[in-house]
Scaffold this motif. Sequence first.
Motif, PDB file in Angstrom:
ATOM      1  N   LEU A  22       5.654   0.552   6.106  1.00  0.00           N
ATOM      2  CA  LEU A  22       5.043  -0.076   7.277  1.00  0.00           C
ATOM      3  C   LEU A  22       5.096  -1.598   7.285  1.00  0.00           C
ATOM      4  O   LEU A  22       4.810  -2.212   8.316  1.00  0.00           O
ATOM      5  CB  LEU A  22       3.570   0.363   7.398  1.00  0.00           C
ATOM      6  N   ARG A  23       5.426  -2.216   6.164  1.00  0.00           N
ATOM      7  CA  ARG A  23       5.375  -3.673   6.112  1.00  0.00           C
ATOM      8  C   ARG A  23       6.569  -4.242   5.346  1.00  0.00           C
ATOM      9  O   ARG A  23       7.107  -3.612   4.446  1.00  0.00           O
ATOM     10  CB  ARG A  23       4.077  -4.157   5.454  1.00  0.00           C
ATOM     11  N   ILE A  24       6.919  -5.483   5.721  1.00  0.00           N
ATOM     12  CA  ILE A  24       7.911  -6.270   4.977  1.00  0.00           C
ATOM     13  C   ILE A  24       7.241  -7.564   4.549  1.00  0.00           C
ATOM     14  O   ILE A  24       6.649  -8.270   5.371  1.00  0.00           O
ATOM     15  CB  ILE A  24       9.161  -6.569   5.829  1.00  0.00           C
ATOM     16  N   ASN A  25       7.332  -7.870   3.262  1.00  0.00           N
ATOM     17  CA  ASN A  25       6.723  -9.075   2.711  1.00  0.00           C
ATOM     18  C   ASN A  25       7.799 -10.045   2.257  1.00  0.00           C
ATOM     19  O   ASN A  25       8.848  -9.645   1.756  1.00  0.00           O
ATOM     20  CB  ASN A  25       5.816  -8.741   1.520  1.00  0.00           C
ATOM     21  N   ASP A  74       0.826  -1.212   0.000  1.00  0.00           N
ATOM     22  CA  ASP A  74       0.000   0.000   0.000  1.00  0.00           C
ATOM     23  C   ASP A  74       0.856   1.257   0.000  1.00  0.00           C
ATOM     24  O   ASP A  74       0.386   2.328  -0.369  1.00  0.00           O
ATOM     25  CB  ASP A  74      -0.916   0.016   1.232  1.00  0.00           C
ATOM     26  N   TYR A  75       2.092   1.127   0.421  1.00  0.00           N
ATOM     27  CA  TYR A  75       2.996   2.270   0.497  1.00  0.00           C
ATOM     28  C   TYR A  75       4.187   2.030  -0.429  1.00  0.00           C
ATOM     29  O   TYR A  75       4.349   0.946  -0.984  1.00  0.00           O
ATOM     30  CB  TYR A  75       3.441   2.492   1.951  1.00  0.00           C
ATOM     31  N   HIS A  76       5.019   3.028  -0.590  1.00  0.00           N
ATOM     32  CA  HIS A  76       6.099   2.942  -1.560  1.00  0.00           C
ATOM     33  C   HIS A  76       7.177   1.950  -1.112  1.00  0.00           C
ATOM     34  O   HIS A  76       7.654   2.001   0.024  1.00  0.00           O
ATOM     35  CB  HIS A  76       6.731   4.319  -1.775  1.00  0.00           C
ATOM     36  N   ILE A  77       7.579   1.096  -2.024  1.00  0.00           N
ATOM     37  CA  ILE A  77       8.627   0.117  -1.746  1.00  0.00           C
ATOM     38  C   ILE A  77       9.971   0.842  -1.649  1.00  0.00           C
ATOM     39  O   ILE A  77      10.351   1.593  -2.549  1.00  0.00           O
ATOM     40  CB  ILE A  77       8.679  -0.951  -2.854  1.00  0.00           C
ATOM     41  N   ASN A  78      10.678   0.616  -0.550  1.00  0.00           N
ATOM     42  CA  ASN A  78      11.993   1.253  -0.393  1.00  0.00           C
ATOM     43  C   ASN A  78      13.141   0.258  -0.470  1.00  0.00           C
ATOM     44  O   ASN A  78      14.299   0.659  -0.650  1.00  0.00           O
ATOM     45  CB  ASN A  78      12.075   2.040   0.923  1.00  0.00           C
ATOM     46  N   SER A  79      12.861  -1.043  -0.342  1.00  0.00           N
ATOM     47  CA  SER A  79      13.936  -2.038  -0.338  1.00  0.00           C
ATOM     48  C   SER A  79      13.456  -3.358  -0.912  1.00  0.00           C
ATOM     49  O   SER A  79      12.286  -3.741  -0.734  1.00  0.00           O
ATOM     50  CB  SER A  79      14.441  -2.304   1.087  1.00  0.00           C
ATOM     51  N   ILE A  80      14.371  -4.043  -1.598  1.00  0.00           N
ATOM     52  CA  ILE A  80      14.208  -5.464  -1.906  1.00  0.00           C
ATOM     53  C   ILE A  80      15.538  -6.124  -1.581  1.00  0.00           C
ATOM     54  O   ILE A  80      16.597  -5.513  -1.676  1.00  0.00           O
ATOM     55  CB  ILE A  80      13.809  -5.723  -3.376  1.00  0.00           C
ATOM     56  N   SER A  81      15.495  -7.397  -1.173  1.00  0.00           N
ATOM     57  CA  SER A  81      16.729  -8.083  -0.788  1.00  0.00           C
ATOM     58  C   SER A  81      16.572  -9.579  -1.015  1.00  0.00           C
ATOM     59  O   SER A  81      15.564 -10.179  -0.618  1.00  0.00           O
ATOM     60  CB  SER A  81      17.060  -7.806   0.681  1.00  0.00           C
ATOM     61  N   ASN A  82      17.587 -10.188  -1.660  1.00  0.00           N
ATOM     62  CA  ASN A  82      17.566 -11.630  -1.915  1.00  0.00           C
ATOM     63  C   ASN A  82      17.977 -12.394  -0.671  1.00  0.00           C
ATOM     64  O   ASN A  82      18.830 -11.957   0.093  1.00  0.00           O
ATOM     65  CB  ASN A  82      18.549 -11.995  -3.029  1.00  0.00           C
ATOM     66  N   ASN A  83      17.414 -13.579  -0.532  1.00  0.00           N
ATOM     67  CA  ASN A  83      17.814 -14.471   0.545  1.00  0.00           C
ATOM     68  C   ASN A  83      18.961 -15.348   0.055  1.00  0.00           C
ATOM     69  O   ASN A  83      19.083 -15.639  -1.133  1.00  0.00           O
ATOM     70  CB  ASN A  83      16.627 -15.344   0.954  1.00  0.00           C
ATOM     71  N   SER A  84      19.796 -15.786   0.994  1.00  0.00           N
ATOM     72  CA  SER A  84      20.926 -16.644   0.635  1.00  0.00           C
ATOM     73  C   SER A  84      20.475 -18.030   0.191  1.00  0.00           C
ATOM     74  O   SER A  84      21.279 -18.780  -0.368  1.00  0.00           O
ATOM     75  CB  SER A  84      21.894 -16.765   1.811  1.00  0.00           C
ATOM     76  N   ASP A  85      19.201 -18.382   0.431  1.00  0.00           N
ATOM     77  CA  ASP A  85      18.715 -19.692  -0.021  1.00  0.00           C
ATOM     78  C   ASP A  85      18.466 -19.741  -1.526  1.00  0.00           C
ATOM     79  O   ASP A  85      18.231 -20.810  -2.095  1.00  0.00           O
ATOM     80  CB  ASP A  85      17.453 -20.103   0.749  1.00  0.00           C
ATOM     81  N   GLY A  86      18.520 -18.573  -2.187  1.00  0.00           N
ATOM     82  CA  GLY A  86      18.330 -18.534  -3.630  1.00  0.00           C
ATOM     83  C   GLY A  86      16.905 -18.715  -4.082  1.00  0.00           C
ATOM     84  O   GLY A  86      16.626 -18.743  -5.288  1.00  0.00           O
ATOM     85  N   GLU A  87      15.964 -18.826  -3.151  1.00  0.00           N
ATOM     86  CA  GLU A  87      14.573 -19.092  -3.509  1.00  0.00           C
ATOM     87  C   GLU A  87      13.632 -17.957  -3.144  1.00  0.00           C
ATOM     88  O   GLU A  87      12.589 -17.801  -3.781  1.00  0.00           O
ATOM     89  CB  GLU A  87      14.081 -20.374  -2.819  1.00  0.00           C
ATOM     90  N   THR A  88      13.970 -17.188  -2.126  1.00  0.00           N
ATOM     91  CA  THR A  88      13.043 -16.173  -1.621  1.00  0.00           C
ATOM     92  C   THR A  88      13.695 -14.805  -1.600  1.00  0.00           C
ATOM     93  O   THR A  88      14.914 -14.679  -1.690  1.00  0.00           O
ATOM     94  CB  THR A  88      12.553 -16.532  -0.199  1.00  0.00           C
ATOM     95  N   PHE A  89      12.864 -13.788  -1.457  1.00  0.00           N
ATOM     96  CA  PHE A  89      13.349 -12.426  -1.283  1.00  0.00           C
ATOM     97  C   PHE A  89      12.313 -11.638  -0.493  1.00  0.00           C
ATOM     98  O   PHE A  89      11.158 -12.071  -0.357  1.00  0.00           O
ATOM     99  CB  PHE A  89      13.644 -11.755  -2.639  1.00  0.00           C
ATOM    100  N   ILE A  90      12.740 -10.493   0.035  1.00  0.00           N
ATOM    101  CA  ILE A  90      11.810  -9.637   0.767  1.00  0.00           C
ATOM    102  C   ILE A  90      11.648  -8.317   0.031  1.00  0.00           C
ATOM    103  O   ILE A  90      12.522  -7.884  -0.721  1.00  0.00           O
ATOM    104  CB  ILE A  90      12.288  -9.352   2.213  1.00  0.00           C
ATOM    105  N   SER A  91      10.498  -7.701   0.263  1.00  0.00           N
ATOM    106  CA  SER A  91      10.261  -6.330  -0.194  1.00  0.00           C
ATOM    107  C   SER A  91       9.697  -5.553   0.986  1.00  0.00           C
ATOM    108  O   SER A  91       8.884  -6.075   1.757  1.00  0.00           O
ATOM    109  CB  SER A  91       9.279  -6.310  -1.374  1.00  0.00           C
ATOM    110  N   ALA A  92      10.159  -4.312   1.134  1.00  0.00           N
ATOM    111  CA  ALA A  92       9.764  -3.513   2.293  1.00  0.00           C
ATOM    112  C   ALA A  92       9.226  -2.175   1.846  1.00  0.00           C
ATOM    113  O   ALA A  92       9.774  -1.541   0.940  1.00  0.00           O
ATOM    114  CB  ALA A  92      10.953  -3.307   3.236  1.00  0.00           C
TER     115      ALA A  92
END
Length: 516
Positions: free
Chosen positions: A257-260, A236-254
Motif C-alpha cells: 500500500l505504500r512507497i517510501n 506495515d505490509y510485506h516489502i515487495n520491491s526496492i530500487s536505487n535512484n540514479s542520484d546514488g544517494e536515495t532508494f525506494i522501498s514498496a
Amino acid sequence: MNGGDEVVAAPVDPPQPLEWKFSQVFGERTAGEEVQEVDIISAIEFDKTGDHLATGDRGGRVVLFERTDTKDHGGSRRDLERLDYPISRHPEFRYKTEFQSHEPEFDYLKSLEIEEKINKIRWCQTANGALFLLSTNDKTIKFWKVQEKKIKKISDMNLDSSKAVGNCSVASSSNSLSPRPYLANGGCPDRSYSSLSNELSFPPGGIPSLRLPMVVASHETSLVARCRRVYAHAHDYHINSISNNSDGETFISADDLRINLWNLEISNQSFNIVDVKPANMEDLTEVITSAEFHPSHCNMLGYSSSKGSIRLIDLRQSALCDSHAKLFEEPEPAGTRSFFTEIIASISDIKFGKDGRYILSRDYMTLKLWDINMDSGPVSTFQVHEYLRPKLCDLYENDSIFDKFECCLSGDGLRVATGSYSNLFRVFGSSPGSTEATTLEASKNPMRRQVQAPSRPSRSLSSSLTRVVRRGAESPGVDANGNSFDFTTKLLHLAWHPSEKSIACAAANSLYMYYA
C-alpha cells in the motif's frame, strides 16, 4: 537530393534469433536429491558493470559471484591487436563469498513470524574497491559493504628458547651477583615467587621465558561482509520491491500500500511518497505489486498494481505523489471478463529498459512492452502462458495462479525474457518485425525443448489486440512445445547481463547461466 528527391531510409531487418548455449551451473543437484527449502533461490541481480552477480535465498543468505573471463586476458591493446584470432568470450563467473543477510524474527506486537527469505537485492555504487548492496526480506532492508581485508596472522614469538637464557643472565646480572635458576614458563624454585603467594611479584630482571606472539598482516586477503545500516520499522505490509535512484544517494522501498523514499545515509527516517491505503480498508480495490526508479531521471519512478496498470510519477510535482503523471493500462476486450480476469491481469514485475524509454511488465499470461511516450497501450504483447487458459481453475485451486514471475530486458533493448513452469524460460525479440520466440529449459541442454518455427508474438499497436496462440496450446496437458508441464517446478527469477548476451536464472536451488 537533387530535384527534390527524398531520401528514404531502408528498413532495418530485425536481428536473427539467438542460439543459446549452456555456460555454467552453481548448486546443481543430483538426480533424486531433495531440495532444502532454505536453499531455494529467491532473488537474482547483476551489478551495472556485469562483473558481479548476487543471489539471495529463502534461508536469508546472499551469495556473490564475480566475473573471471575479463581478468584472464591481460596485456596492452597493441598486444591484443597482434593476436590472429578474435577474442570471442562469454561471461564466466566464480563463487566469491556469501554471508547471512537476514535471520528469522518474530513480531510480538502482531504475533507475526517474519521469515528470513530475501525478497530483493539491489547493487549500489562501488567505492574504494568495496562492493555495496541492499537486501530486504518482508520487513527489514539492510545495507551491506563487502570488502577485501588483509588477514592478520600470528607469526613467531618475540623470543626463542636459545635467546631467553642469554637475556636472563644479562638481566639478572645487573641486579644480583649469582643468577637464580629459572624453570620453564617463567617459574622459579624460590618460594617467594610461587603462584600460591598472595602478593603478585616478579623475579628481579623479569621473566625471561615469557614469550609474546607477534601479529603481522599477511599478503593473503579475505572478503568481509559488514552490515552498515538497517532500515527497519517503516512498512506495515510485506516489502515487495526496492530500487536505487540514479542520484546514488536515495532508494525506494514498496509494500502493498505504500512507497517510501530513503536516504542511504539515514536509517531512522524515511518519507512516504505514495500511499494508496483507503480510509476504510473495505474500499481497497488494488495494491502495489512492484516499483522501480527510472534509470537516469532521478525524479521519476514507476509502480505497477494488481489491476494491471502502471503509474509513472514525478517527485517534483508534490511531496505525496498520489496523483500520477502518466497511467499505462490496456482496456479490457469486451465480452472476455471472467472470475479470473483480475487475478491474471495483476502485474508481478516491471523493469525499465537501459535507456529509460521502455517499461517491460509481466502479468500471469503475458509480457508487455510499453513506451513511456505512448500511454494508449503497449507497443508489444508477448504470449507466455496462453496455453494455460483452459487450466485456470486448476491453477487457482493449487494457488499457482498467484505465482509472481519476474522479467528482464537485454542491455541493447532488442530482447526480453521471463520464466515459466517446468523450469522453462522464454526469450522474445522486441524489435519491430521480429518473430523471435524461443523456449529454453534451465538445464545443461537448454534447447532440448525447442520446436521449429515458433509463432509470432502478437502486436498491439492497433486498437484491437489479436491474441496469437502458440503451437501446442490447444492441448490442456502440454505446454507451448508439446511437453507436459509441471507446476511444482517454476522459474520465477532471472536476470539479463547488462552488456552481454547472457542470462542467469534460478531453478530451485540451482543457478544456471547461458550465453548466445
